[in-house]
Design an enzyme around this catalytic site. Structure first.
Site, PDB file in Angstrom:
ATOM      1  N   TYR A   4       1.092  -1.346  -0.045  1.00  0.00           N
ATOM      2  CA  TYR A   4       0.084   0.065   0.174  1.00  0.00           C
ATOM      3  C   TYR A   4       0.866   1.227  -0.022  1.00  0.00           C
ATOM      4  CZ  TYR A   4      -3.590   2.981   2.068  1.00  0.00           C
ATOM      5  OH  TYR A   4      -4.441   4.136   2.119  1.00  0.00           O
ATOM      6  N   TYR A 166     -11.983  -4.451   7.262  1.00  0.00           N
ATOM      7  CA  TYR A 166     -10.665  -4.307   7.866  1.00  0.00           C
ATOM      8  C   TYR A 166     -10.762  -3.148   9.007  1.00  0.00           C
ATOM      9  CZ  TYR A 166      -5.927  -2.593   8.427  1.00  0.00           C
ATOM     10  OH  TYR A 166      -4.536  -2.211   8.981  1.00  0.00           O
ATOM     11  N   HIS A 167     -11.282  -2.077   8.665  1.00  0.00           N
ATOM     12  CA  HIS A 167     -11.054  -1.043   9.589  1.00  0.00           C
ATOM     13  C   HIS A 167     -12.371  -1.173  10.694  1.00  0.00           C
ATOM     14  CE1 HIS A 167     -10.060   0.406   5.494  1.00  0.00           C
ATOM     15  NE2 HIS A 167      -8.982   1.094   6.441  1.00  0.00           N
ATOM     16  N   LYS A 542     -10.213  16.304  17.470  1.00  0.00           N
ATOM     17  CA  LYS A 542      -9.718  15.848  16.353  1.00  0.00           C
ATOM     18  C   LYS A 542      -9.517  16.711  15.004  1.00  0.00           C
ATOM     19  CE  LYS A 542      -9.005  12.128  14.993  1.00  0.00           C
ATOM     20  NZ  LYS A 542      -7.849  11.329  14.941  1.00  0.00           N
ATOM     21  N   ASP A 546      -7.938  13.892   9.718  1.00  0.00           N
ATOM     22  CA  ASP A 546      -7.610  12.582  10.047  1.00  0.00           C
ATOM     23  C   ASP A 546      -8.976  11.965  10.613  1.00  0.00           C
ATOM     24  OD1 ASP A 546      -6.627  10.213  11.315  1.00  0.00           O
ATOM     25  OD2 ASP A 546      -6.200  11.262  13.074  1.00  0.00           O
ATOM     26  N   HIS A 548      -9.358   8.779  11.804  1.00  0.00           N
ATOM     27  CA  HIS A 548      -8.834   7.380  12.701  1.00  0.00           C
ATOM     28  C   HIS A 548      -9.314   8.143  13.917  1.00  0.00           C
ATOM     29  CE1 HIS A 548      -6.884   6.172   9.013  1.00  0.00           C
ATOM     30  NE2 HIS A 548      -7.073   5.101   9.609  1.00  0.00           N
TER      31      HIS A 548
END
Length: 675
Positions: A4, A166-167, A542, A546, A548
């Site tokens: 990636y 995945y996340h 945040k 971003d 995440h």
């Protein structure tokens, strides 16, 4: 076999791709930067500090042509990790292929028909975990539907969506939740395509055949391998029973894997190599549930951006497994295993029950809008953290076996990771402004771009498939920010539920004890609040793009459990918005979470903003993937404390925060300020 990759600029990423292909990589997996993922040009205020950090910036067709220079797209298999703006990036990719065909004197239609690859394009998981959504769920699902209907006819080798579990795992999902939530997403997408009427009923099996999945593989080898076998069994059942697909090949569970980055540690990072190998085995040993594509993280991803050498190491792991070992030469090694069959049955039963629960709510979109899915993930993640902090779940080198010899790999942290030159952002901003200026200086090109955007908005309002208008925008030299901005006008924007208010925090016996653990922190918070005459308030922020948010959410939940009043407004805030909230709420401390590498730009802006607003005495703490050299500079700029992934004990962090607040207010140290 992929890595990636993407950073800094299209030209720099192109050079990296060509080097990786020369080393034996068999496909490209493109990482886009956060402004590209969220539909902003590099010169937008929200792009500040984010350009080229976690991927390559792509603003227009010129960038895509540079990104794939000397890489014939007709012969390439390209995976693009892009979601909210997936339609736009696919349009740019197709137009770039058309131009390559024309330059080669060949048919553009034939090249487009031959394109192979994947757009991730799973917006549901963006609301739950990764945070790069733009539009509300309804319009987002429409964009996905339009793309699927288009690609099935025009780009038949393309996977228009990668349903992405995945996340979800990184956000705390258990194996049952990972299976159920992603299956529910796939059902929502397939139902939407079917109900749109854009694909004839007798062609619907072709839609099912192009649905692929992107899965996380953790270090719990047996559980992860059984999870994949459960995925295969459930997908076969859903596609056969719900959608009447009789072709076994069309019902095949097609998936790629990025093995778990969440479990990689900053402490003793050399241990990450064996973790990656174990995770890779979990999705390759079982032939009946083997991944079709695999990409591995690098050993040092918890430290910062991997270098080309680190990526090469991960590629070589795959090559050793594929070409030196005999693991791929045999039938499924686990057929007939009583242990495996029992575990798979448990996972299928649990996931089926959860899928049914989501169906009763109205499906995946309704479960997102109600906050159910997000709250469930935040609670699961909180439980996982509790197990790590208590030592029930062992992380070698982090909470057990912590003694270590000096690490030669990280002896010089300045060279152990790759850094992105700060000049990248200015260069990209200048370049996109110059692109727009040159285009608009020519009346013909300016009018074509304006007409393309007007058509995009009109088609959005009319319910017309948006691929044709997006392709015209790409050909008319429209920019990423202009394309997304036009759709923002029609669809509006969206702020997903944070899941914090509805989550269950730490529920353990120690919570009520005053001498240890969370009880000690609660006592410190209570006493400090009494001395100040008001409840302690923390703003968890945040800044930037971003998305995440897992760490920020866990800090917010634990701070609430510790007795703080918590102000958490979710992701994608400017430093100015964070400052305004801190002042309006009269908070005692500001905690900023940044994992995208933009800390050196955004954190000082928050500190300067607080000073300008007369709140310079409010301490600021920062958490994220922050190299020590940057941490030194942040502390010099006024940051009170810096936390990185090695600081995993949230109770200890809460105790440190109480100490910071007391110091800022001139209160003495408590006898037991820490857990």
């Amino acid at each position: 076999m992929r890595t990636y990759a993407g950073h800094s600029s299209a030209a720099a990423s192109n050079a990296l791709y060509r080097r990786n292909l020369a080393k034996g990589q068999t496909g490209l997996s493109v990482a886009f930067d956060l402004p590209t993922q969220t539909g902003y040009d590099p010169d937008h205020v929200l792009a500040r500090g984010e350009v080229g950090k976690v991927g390559v910036p792509v603003s227009h067709i010129g960038d895509v042509e540079a990104l794939f220079h000397d890489i014939p797209l007709r012969d390439m298999n390209t995976s693009m990790t892009i979601n909210a703006t997936a339609m736009w990036l696919l349009s740019l990719y197709q137009v770039a292929a058309e131009r390559q065909a024309e330059a080669a004197g060949e048919s553009p239609e034939e090249w487009v028909h031959a394109l192979a690859g994947t757009t991730q394009n799973d917006i549901i998981k963006e609301y739950l975990s990764r945070g790069t959504y733009v539009f509300p769920p309804g319009p987002s699902l429409r964009l996905i539907t339009d793309m699927i209907a288009y690609t099935v006819r025009e780009i038949p080798k393309w996977n228009p969506i990668n349903i992405c579990s995945y996340h979800l795992q990184e956000a705390g999902a258990t194996p049952v939740q990972e299976i159920a939530f992603s299956m529910s997403t796939a059902i929502a997408v397939l139902d939407a395509v079917r109900d749109s009427g854009q694909v004839p009923e007798d062609e619907f099996s072709e839609v099912v055949a192009r649905i692929s999945f992107f899965v996380n593989a953790g270090v719990r080898f047996v559980e992860e391998m059984c999870k994949m076998r459960a995925f295969v069994e459930l997908w076969d059942r859903v596609t056969g029973e719900r959608y009447g697909v009789t072709d076994a090949k069309a019902r095949r569970f097609r998936y790629g894997v990025q093995v778990n980055s969440l479990g990689l540690t900053e402490a003793q990072p050399e241990n990450n190599v064996q973790r990656i190998v174990l995770e890779m085995l979990g999705v390759t040993l079982s032939k009946d549930a083997r991944a079709r594509a695999l990409q591995l993280p690098a050993w040092n991803e918890a430290l910062g951006l991997p270098r080309p050498w680190d990526q090469q190491w991960s590629l070589r792991m795959q090559q050793v497994l594929a070409f030196e070992s005999d693991l791929l030469e045999y039938d499924d090694l686990f057929t007939g295993s009583v242990v495996v069959e029992r575990k798979v049955a448990q996972l299928v039963e649990g996931a089926s029950a959860e899928i049914a629960r989501i169906e009763e709510m109205g499906g995946a979109v309704a479960a997102v809008e109600s906050g159910y899915m997000k709250s469930a993930l935040v609670a699961s993640h909180a439980e996982r953290r509790r197990r790590i902090e208590s030592g029930e779940e062992v992380i070698v080198g982090l909470n057990r076996f912590e003694t270590t010899e000096p690490n030669p790999l990280t002896a010089d942290l300045g060279t152990a990771i790759q850094t992105v030159d700060p000049s990248v952002e200015k260069a990209a901003s200048d370049a996109v402004r110059a692109w727009r200026d040159r285009r608009d200086a020519d009346p013909t090109r300016r009018d074509r771009a304006a007409a393309a955007l007007a058509r995009l908005k009109a088609d959005a309002a009319a319910g017309t498939n948006l691929m044709a208008a997006s392709l015209e925008c790409a050909r008319a030299q429209v920019t990423t920010g202009e394309w997304a901005g036009a759709l923002r006008e029609q669809f509006g924007e969206y702020r997903a539920p944070t899941g914090v208010s509805g989550s269950v925090g730490v529920a353990s016996a120690e919570a009520g004890e005053s001498g240890t653990g969370l009880g000690a922190v609660r006592a410190a918070v209570t006493r400090t609040s009494e001395e100040l005459g008001e409840k302690l308030r923390i703003l968890v922020g945040k800044p930037g793009l971003d998305g995440h948010s897992n760490g920020a959410e866990q800090v917010a939940v634990r701070a609430r459990d510790a007795g703080f009043e918590v102000i958490y407004q979710g992701i994608r805030l400017t430093p100015q918005q964070i400052v305004a909230a801190a002042v309006a709420e009269d908070v005692h401390v500001v905690g900023l979470s940044i994992l995208s590498g933009s800390h050196m730009e955004l954190v000082p802006e928050v500190i300067d903003g607080l000073r300008a607003a007369g709140a310079g005495d409010v301490p600021v703490i920062v958490g994220g993937i922050i190299p020590e050299g940057d941490a030194v500079q942040l502390r010099a700029a006024g940051v009170a404390m810096v936390f990185t992934p090695k600081d995993f004990g949230l109770n200890e962090i809460m105790g440190e925060i109480v100490g910071v607040v007391r110091a800022s207010r001139g209160l003495g140290l408590l006898e037991h300020p820490r857990a």
